[in-house]
Design a protein around this motif. Structure first.
Motif, mmCIF file in Angstrom:
data_model
loop_
_atom_site.group_PDB
_atom_site.id
_atom_site.type_symbol
_atom_site.label_atom_id
_atom_site.label_comp_id
_atom_site.label_asym_id
_atom_site.label_seq_id
_atom_site.Cartn_x
_atom_site.Cartn_y
_atom_site.Cartn_z
ATOM 1 N N MET A 1 0.833 -1.196 0.000
ATOM 2 C CA MET A 1 0.000 0.000 0.000
ATOM 3 C C MET A 1 0.867 1.245 0.000
ATOM 4 S SD MET A 1 -3.017 -1.039 2.700
ATOM 5 C CE MET A 1 -3.775 0.566 2.490
ATOM 6 N N GLY A 2 0.424 2.285 -0.724
ATOM 7 C CA GLY A 2 1.174 3.521 -0.764
ATOM 8 C C GLY A 2 0.952 4.340 0.491
ATOM 9 N N GLU A 3 1.872 5.191 0.797
ATOM 10 C CA GLU A 3 1.747 6.039 1.967
ATOM 11 C C GLU A 3 0.705 7.124 1.714
ATOM 12 O OE1 GLU A 3 5.502 7.555 3.021
ATOM 13 O OE2 GLU A 3 6.431 5.594 3.345
ATOM 14 N N PRO A 4 -0.070 7.520 2.762
ATOM 15 C CA PRO A 4 -1.100 8.546 2.582
ATOM 16 C C PRO A 4 -0.546 9.843 2.022
ATOM 17 C CG PRO A 4 -1.377 7.420 4.687
ATOM 18 C CD PRO A 4 -0.093 6.935 4.114
ATOM 19 N N GLY A 5 0.652 10.232 2.484
ATOM 20 C CA GLY A 5 1.243 11.476 1.994
ATOM 21 C C GLY A 5 1.522 11.426 0.505
ATOM 22 N N GLY A 6 1.994 10.258 0.043
ATOM 23 C CA GLY A 6 2.263 10.112 -1.377
ATOM 24 C C GLY A 6 0.997 10.163 -2.202
ATOM 25 N N GLU A 7 -0.072 9.500 -1.724
ATOM 26 C CA GLU A 7 -1.351 9.534 -2.437
ATOM 27 C C GLU A 7 -1.915 10.947 -2.488
ATOM 28 O OE1 GLU A 7 -2.873 7.275 -4.107
ATOM 29 O OE2 GLU A 7 -1.493 5.642 -3.655
ATOM 30 N N ASP A 8 -1.783 11.679 -1.377
ATOM 31 C CA ASP A 8 -2.283 13.057 -1.340
ATOM 32 C C ASP A 8 -1.538 13.938 -2.334
ATOM 33 O OD1 ASP A 8 -4.061 12.318 0.591
ATOM 34 O OD2 ASP A 8 -2.869 13.095 2.282
ATOM 35 N N SER A 9 -0.214 13.778 -2.404
ATOM 36 C CA SER A 9 0.568 14.610 -3.316
ATOM 37 C C SER A 9 0.229 14.293 -4.769
ATOM 38 C CB SER A 9 2.060 14.424 -3.056
ATOM 39 O OG SER A 9 2.456 13.086 -3.312
ATOM 40 N N ARG A 10 0.015 13.005 -5.079
ATOM 41 C CA ARG A 10 -0.357 12.639 -6.447
ATOM 42 C C ARG A 10 -1.745 13.169 -6.800
ATOM 43 N NH1 ARG A 10 2.738 7.963 -5.187
ATOM 44 N NH2 ARG A 10 0.941 6.934 -4.254
ATOM 45 N N ALA A 11 -2.666 13.090 -5.849
ATOM 46 C CA ALA A 11 -4.013 13.627 -6.099
ATOM 47 C C ALA A 11 -3.962 15.135 -6.309
ATOM 48 C CB ALA A 11 -4.936 13.280 -4.934
ATOM 49 N N GLU A 12 -3.135 15.813 -5.526
ATOM 50 C CA GLU A 12 -2.993 17.258 -5.691
ATOM 51 C C GLU A 12 -2.376 17.591 -7.042
ATOM 52 O OE1 GLU A 12 -3.144 21.224 -5.243
ATOM 53 O OE2 GLU A 12 -4.098 19.715 -3.962
ATOM 54 N N ALA A 13 -1.390 16.790 -7.484
ATOM 55 C CA ALA A 13 -0.773 17.009 -8.787
ATOM 56 C C ALA A 13 -1.785 16.810 -9.911
ATOM 57 C CB ALA A 13 0.413 16.069 -8.966
ATOM 58 N N ARG A 14 -2.655 15.806 -9.777
ATOM 59 C CA ARG A 14 -3.677 15.581 -10.796
ATOM 60 C C ARG A 14 -4.681 16.730 -10.840
ATOM 61 N NH1 ARG A 14 -3.129 10.076 -8.995
ATOM 62 N NH2 ARG A 14 -4.817 10.386 -7.483
ATOM 63 N N ARG A 15 -5.054 17.238 -9.681
ATOM 64 C CA ARG A 15 -5.984 18.381 -9.646
ATOM 65 C C ARG A 15 -5.354 19.614 -10.279
ATOM 66 N NH1 ARG A 15 -7.419 16.167 -4.508
ATOM 67 N NH2 ARG A 15 -5.868 17.491 -3.459
ATOM 68 N N ALA A 16 -4.075 19.850 -9.976
ATOM 69 C CA ALA A 16 -3.388 21.003 -10.556
ATOM 70 C C ALA A 16 -3.294 20.871 -12.072
ATOM 71 C CB ALA A 16 -2.002 21.150 -9.931
ATOM 72 N N LYS A 17 -3.042 19.643 -12.554
ATOM 73 C CA LYS A 17 -2.954 19.436 -13.998
ATOM 74 C C LYS A 17 -4.304 19.680 -14.658
ATOM 75 C CE LYS A 17 -1.526 16.135 -17.542
ATOM 76 N NZ LYS A 17 -0.455 16.990 -18.096
ATOM 77 N N ARG A 18 -5.374 19.174 -14.057
ATOM 78 C CA ARG A 18 -6.701 19.405 -14.624
ATOM 79 C C ARG A 18 -7.017 20.890 -14.697
ATOM 80 N NH1 ARG A 18 -8.158 14.655 -11.632
ATOM 81 N NH2 ARG A 18 -8.849 15.946 -9.881
ATOM 82 N N ALA A 19 -6.605 21.634 -13.682
ATOM 83 C CA ALA A 19 -6.847 23.078 -13.687
ATOM 84 C C ALA A 19 -6.063 23.761 -14.801
ATOM 85 C CB ALA A 19 -6.485 23.675 -12.324
ATOM 86 N N ARG A 20 -4.813 23.380 -14.988
ATOM 87 C CA ARG A 20 -3.998 23.981 -16.056
ATOM 88 C C ARG A 20 -4.567 23.655 -17.434
ATOM 89 N NH1 ARG A 20 0.216 21.761 -12.884
ATOM 90 N NH2 ARG A 20 0.573 20.160 -14.494
ATOM 91 N N VAL A 21 -4.987 22.410 -17.619
ATOM 92 C CA VAL A 21 -5.550 22.001 -18.914
ATOM 93 C C VAL A 21 -6.860 22.731 -19.174
ATOM 94 C CG1 VAL A 21 -6.543 20.045 -20.168
ATOM 95 C CG2 VAL A 21 -4.388 19.766 -18.936
ATOM 96 N N ALA A 22 -7.686 22.893 -18.139
ATOM 97 C CA ALA A 22 -8.942 23.629 -18.309
ATOM 98 C C ALA A 22 -8.675 25.075 -18.679
ATOM 99 C CB ALA A 22 -9.765 23.544 -17.015
ATOM 100 N N LEU A 23 -7.657 25.679 -18.087
ATOM 101 C CA LEU A 23 -7.299 27.057 -18.426
ATOM 102 C C LEU A 23 -6.859 27.161 -19.882
ATOM 103 C CD1 LEU A 23 -6.896 29.960 -17.451
ATOM 104 C CD2 LEU A 23 -4.585 29.323 -16.741
#
Length: 210
Positions: A1-23
């Motif tokens: 299992m992945g560490e919670p901190g790692g999952e949170d950082s990846r989820a945040e990176a995906r959200r940031a990417k979606r925001a940039r692509v939407a822009l």
């Protein structure tokens, strides 16, 4: 299992990417000509350094030269020379081009076309290589500076911008270039540079030997 901190950082990176692509989808327009990315001076310098270090440090086995060649030693030296030539070309001569048909990726023998329907998203890996994800799996291409290097230099990351734009083009057809890559350029690969360079790599230790 992945560490919670790692999952949170990846989820945040995906959200940031979606925001940039939407822009990009809301503000960008389709360019009239194909959009290209390739090795700049940094890639060429890296390629030259790799070439010089290899030639200066390699020790050829006896029988690898043309004077008194031994099959095993000669083929080993020739193969390693071609691999080194490919690596130098990958650093110094890589090219990625987006046009109306898809993403053209220069490889050893030809340029591969990733048609837009098979492109899902494009991410920048930690080593600076772009990775395209789609229904047929993933494909690696490009050799940008690693994102950590851009953060260290406090500069924008060209590889991240390229990944975001290619993802936006894939998801939003109205952003794709209206032009098309010339047929001859769409077929070219590294081989026309790598083969002569491989021969030079093979011969250089003998030519420079005192």
């Amino acid at each position: 299992m992945g560490e919670p901190g790692g999952e949170d950082s990846r989820a945040e990176a995906r959200r940031a990417k979606r925001a940039r692509v939407a822009l990009l989808a809301a503000s960008a327009t389709a360019p009239p000509e194909p959009v290209r990315w390739g090795a700049g001076w940094g890639g060429r310098v890296c390629g030259a350094v790799v070439f010089a270090v290899y030639v200066a440090s390699v020790h050829r086995p006896e029988g690898a030269g043309l004077a008194r060649p031994e099959p095993g030693a000669f083929l080993f030296a020739l193969w390693t020379s071609l691999v080194l030539a490919w690596a130098v070309c990958r650093l110094a001569l890589w090219r990625v081009t987006a046009d109306r048909d898809g993403i053209h990726v220069r490889r050893m023998w030809s340029t591969r076309l990733l048609a837009w329907p098979v492109v899902g998203r494009v991410d920048l890996r930690h080593d600076g290589v772009l990775e395209c994800f789609g229904p047929r799996g993933s494909t690696l291409f490009g050799t940008f500076a690693p994102p950590w290097l851009a953060r260290l230099a406090r500069r924008d990351c060209p590889g991240q911008r390229a990944a975001d734009l290619l993802t936006a083009m894939s998801l939003h057809p109205h952003l794709r270039p209206t032009g098309r890559v010339p047929r001859r350029a769409a077929r070219a690969g590294f081989a026309r540079w790598a083969l002569p360079l491989g021969a030079l790599v093979h011969a250089a230790p003998f030519l420079l030997r005192p």
